[in-house]
Write a protein that holds these residues in place. Structure first.
Motif, PDB file in Angstrom:
ATOM      1  N   THR A   5      80.785  -1.784  47.381  1.00 60.25           N
ATOM      2  CA  THR A   5      79.527  -1.041  47.297  1.00 60.25           C
ATOM      3  C   THR A   5      79.787   0.441  47.488  1.00 60.25           C
ATOM      4  O   THR A   5      80.851   0.843  47.912  1.00 60.25           O
ATOM      5  CB  THR A   5      78.516  -1.543  48.348  1.00 60.25           C
ATOM      6  OG1 THR A   5      77.263  -0.909  48.103  1.00 60.25           O
ATOM      7  CG2 THR A   5      78.982  -1.243  49.762  1.00 60.25           C
ATOM      8  N   ASN A   8      75.912   5.608  49.003  1.00 56.18           N
ATOM      9  CA  ASN A   8      74.683   6.246  48.542  1.00 56.18           C
ATOM     10  C   ASN A   8      74.374   5.915  47.082  1.00 56.18           C
ATOM     11  O   ASN A   8      73.881   6.766  46.347  1.00 56.18           O
ATOM     12  CB  ASN A   8      74.793   7.768  48.728  1.00 56.18           C
ATOM     13  CG  ASN A   8      75.017   8.151  50.175  1.00 56.18           C
ATOM     14  OD1 ASN A   8      74.265   7.733  51.051  1.00 56.18           O
ATOM     15  ND2 ASN A   8      76.054   8.932  50.442  1.00 56.18           N
ATOM     16  N   TYR A   9      74.653   4.697  46.696  1.00 57.64           N
ATOM     17  CA  TYR A   9      74.439   4.291  45.306  1.00 57.64           C
ATOM     18  C   TYR A   9      72.974   4.418  44.923  1.00 57.64           C
ATOM     19  O   TYR A   9      72.086   3.925  45.623  1.00 57.64           O
ATOM     20  CB  TYR A   9      74.906   2.854  45.086  1.00 57.64           C
ATOM     21  CG  TYR A   9      74.751   2.388  43.650  1.00 57.64           C
ATOM     22  CD1 TYR A   9      75.686   2.747  42.686  1.00 57.64           C
ATOM     23  CD2 TYR A   9      73.663   1.616  43.264  1.00 57.64           C
ATOM     24  CE1 TYR A   9      75.545   2.341  41.364  1.00 57.64           C
ATOM     25  CE2 TYR A   9      73.514   1.196  41.945  1.00 57.64           C
ATOM     26  CZ  TYR A   9      74.458   1.562  41.004  1.00 57.64           C
ATOM     27  OH  TYR A   9      74.310   1.160  39.695  1.00 57.64           O
ATOM     28  N   LYS A  10      72.706   5.068  43.819  1.00 60.09           N
ATOM     29  CA  LYS A  10      71.346   5.178  43.287  1.00 60.09           C
ATOM     30  C   LYS A  10      71.422   5.256  41.768  1.00 60.09           C
ATOM     31  O   LYS A  10      71.881   6.251  41.215  1.00 60.09           O
ATOM     32  CB  LYS A  10      70.633   6.400  43.854  1.00 60.09           C
ATOM     33  CG  LYS A  10      69.178   6.499  43.390  1.00 60.09           C
ATOM     34  CD  LYS A  10      68.409   7.520  44.186  1.00 60.09           C
ATOM     35  CE  LYS A  10      67.002   7.730  43.669  1.00 60.09           C
ATOM     36  NZ  LYS A  10      66.283   6.537  43.276  1.00 60.09           N
ATOM     37  N   TYR A 144      70.868  -3.228  44.545  1.00 63.42           N
ATOM     38  CA  TYR A 144      70.124  -2.051  45.005  1.00 63.42           C
ATOM     39  C   TYR A 144      68.616  -2.288  44.875  1.00 63.42           C
ATOM     40  O   TYR A 144      67.839  -2.039  45.805  1.00 63.42           O
ATOM     41  CB  TYR A 144      70.555  -0.843  44.173  1.00 63.42           C
ATOM     42  CG  TYR A 144      69.673   0.376  44.285  1.00 63.42           C
ATOM     43  CD1 TYR A 144      69.893   1.326  45.288  1.00 63.42           C
ATOM     44  CD2 TYR A 144      68.629   0.590  43.378  1.00 63.42           C
ATOM     45  CE1 TYR A 144      69.079   2.461  45.384  1.00 63.42           C
ATOM     46  CE2 TYR A 144      67.820   1.716  43.470  1.00 63.42           C
ATOM     47  CZ  TYR A 144      68.051   2.643  44.475  1.00 63.42           C
ATOM     48  OH  TYR A 144      67.249   3.750  44.566  1.00 63.42           O
ATOM     49  N   ALA A 147      67.189  -5.544  46.907  1.00 66.39           N
ATOM     50  CA  ALA A 147      67.148  -5.287  48.352  1.00 66.39           C
ATOM     51  C   ALA A 147      65.837  -4.617  48.762  1.00 66.39           C
ATOM     52  O   ALA A 147      65.398  -4.738  49.903  1.00 66.39           O
ATOM     53  CB  ALA A 147      68.330  -4.422  48.769  1.00 66.39           C
ATOM     54  N   LYS A 148      65.201  -3.925  47.820  1.00 60.62           N
ATOM     55  CA  LYS A 148      63.947  -3.240  48.112  1.00 60.62           C
ATOM     56  C   LYS A 148      62.732  -4.160  48.032  1.00 60.62           C
ATOM     57  O   LYS A 148      61.612  -3.747  48.330  1.00 60.62           O
ATOM     58  CB  LYS A 148      63.751  -2.079  47.139  1.00 60.62           C
ATOM     59  CG  LYS A 148      64.749  -0.952  47.297  1.00 60.62           C
ATOM     60  CD  LYS A 148      64.425   0.169  46.333  1.00 60.62           C
ATOM     61  CE  LYS A 148      65.343   1.350  46.533  1.00 60.62           C
ATOM     62  NZ  LYS A 148      64.950   2.500  45.704  1.00 60.62           N
ATOM     63  N   SER A 185      74.934  -5.845  51.367  1.00 58.38           N
ATOM     64  CA  SER A 185      75.440  -4.524  51.727  1.00 58.38           C
ATOM     65  C   SER A 185      74.360  -3.438  51.680  1.00 58.38           C
ATOM     66  O   SER A 185      74.585  -2.318  52.117  1.00 58.38           O
ATOM     67  CB  SER A 185      76.606  -4.135  50.811  1.00 58.38           C
ATOM     68  OG  SER A 185      76.140  -3.819  49.513  1.00 58.38           O
ATOM     69  N   PHE A 186      73.192  -3.774  51.135  1.00 57.13           N
ATOM     70  CA  PHE A 186      72.090  -2.816  51.071  1.00 57.13           C
ATOM     71  C   PHE A 186      71.035  -3.173  52.119  1.00 57.13           C
ATOM     72  O   PHE A 186      70.805  -4.354  52.398  1.00 57.13           O
ATOM     73  CB  PHE A 186      71.437  -2.845  49.688  1.00 57.13           C
ATOM     74  CG  PHE A 186      72.245  -2.179  48.614  1.00 57.13           C
ATOM     75  CD1 PHE A 186      72.189  -0.803  48.436  1.00 57.13           C
ATOM     76  CD2 PHE A 186      73.060  -2.928  47.779  1.00 57.13           C
ATOM     77  CE1 PHE A 186      72.933  -0.187  47.432  1.00 57.13           C
ATOM     78  CE2 PHE A 186      73.806  -2.327  46.773  1.00 57.13           C
ATOM     79  CZ  PHE A 186      73.742  -0.939  46.606  1.00 57.13           C
ATOM     80  N   GLN A 188      67.631  -4.224  53.619  1.00 50.98           N
ATOM     81  CA  GLN A 188      66.534  -5.005  53.062  1.00 50.98           C
ATOM     82  C   GLN A 188      65.200  -4.385  53.475  1.00 50.98           C
ATOM     83  O   GLN A 188      64.932  -4.210  54.663  1.00 50.98           O
ATOM     84  CB  GLN A 188      66.612  -6.457  53.546  1.00 50.98           C
ATOM     85  CG  GLN A 188      67.970  -7.113  53.305  1.00 50.98           C
ATOM     86  CD  GLN A 188      68.312  -7.250  51.847  1.00 50.98           C
ATOM     87  OE1 GLN A 188      67.569  -7.874  51.086  1.00 50.98           O
ATOM     88  NE2 GLN A 188      69.436  -6.696  51.433  1.00 50.98           N
TER      89      GLN A 188
END
Length: 199
Positions: A5, A8-10, A144, A147-148, A185-186, A188
């Motif tokens: 991962t 700061n992945y976006k 990513y 997880a949101k 890894s992100f 939740q």
């Protein structure tokens, strides 16, 4: 070292038009949200054009392009026409189709996310059970985004899992272990909220 991962992945995120005939209102008053994973079986451009066709009567909420870009179609609070007939562990809603026939469907409590199919899964290869698989960027963006949603793993299913009798096999070549590792890894959250009664 060894991490798959990025801190700061976006991914890039865009919104695409979808014809109002290709989605509707969620009709259940209370439901536990379900995420359903699909694949496009066509190019991203083909899907974008299809969802703008008022006669298509099909849609996703989100598509993940090969480069990891997230394309948003249907508002999470609305019902996308992503899987019918379908049911999840005995959960479904009975709906009446435009032709007057009734059908079981998870669409009123589902959030539909689709991976763009790689080139070797298109055309004459679209009926094969496997292909080269999805890109690292697609897995990253899926984790990513999901997880949101605050949806537990036991309520993340594939189109194959929920399909009733139509022989759906997507998303083909999906690496569940890789996806779950990335998802963990992100952080939740419930930033993308599309249900009630999901405690």
């Amino acid at each position: 070292e060894g991490k798959i991962t990025k801190p700061n992945y976006k991914p890039k995120e865009i919104k695409s038009a979808v014809d109002s005939n290709n989605f509707g209102d969620r009709t259940l008053i209370k439901f536990k949200p379900l995420i359903v994973l699909h694949e496009t079986v066509g190019s991203a451009d083909t899907v974008i054009s299809l969802f703008q066709n008022p006669k298509a009567e099909v849609s996703y909420h989100v598509m993940i392009k090969l480069n990891g870009e997230l394309v948003y179609f249907t508002d999470p609070r609305k019902r996308a026409f992503g899987a019918s007939p379908s049911q999840f562990k005995g959960e479904f809603e009975t709906r009446t189709r435009t032709d007057g026939k009734t059908v079981k469907s998870v669409n009123s409590f589902a959030y539909h996310i689709s991976f763009e199919t790689p080139a070797d899964g298109l055309g004459s290869n679209s009926n094969k059970a496997t292909h080269s698989g999805y890109t690292e960027a697609q897995y990253m963006s899926a984790a990513y985004h999901i997880a949101k949603c605050g949806v537990p793993l036991n309520r993340i299913a594939t189109h194959k899992d929920i399909d009733i009798g139509q022989g759906k096999i997507d998303p083909r070549s999906f690496d569940k272990a890789k996806f779950e590792k990335l998802l963990k890894s992100f952080p939740q959250t419930k930033e993308i909220f599309f249900g009630i009664g999901d405690e």
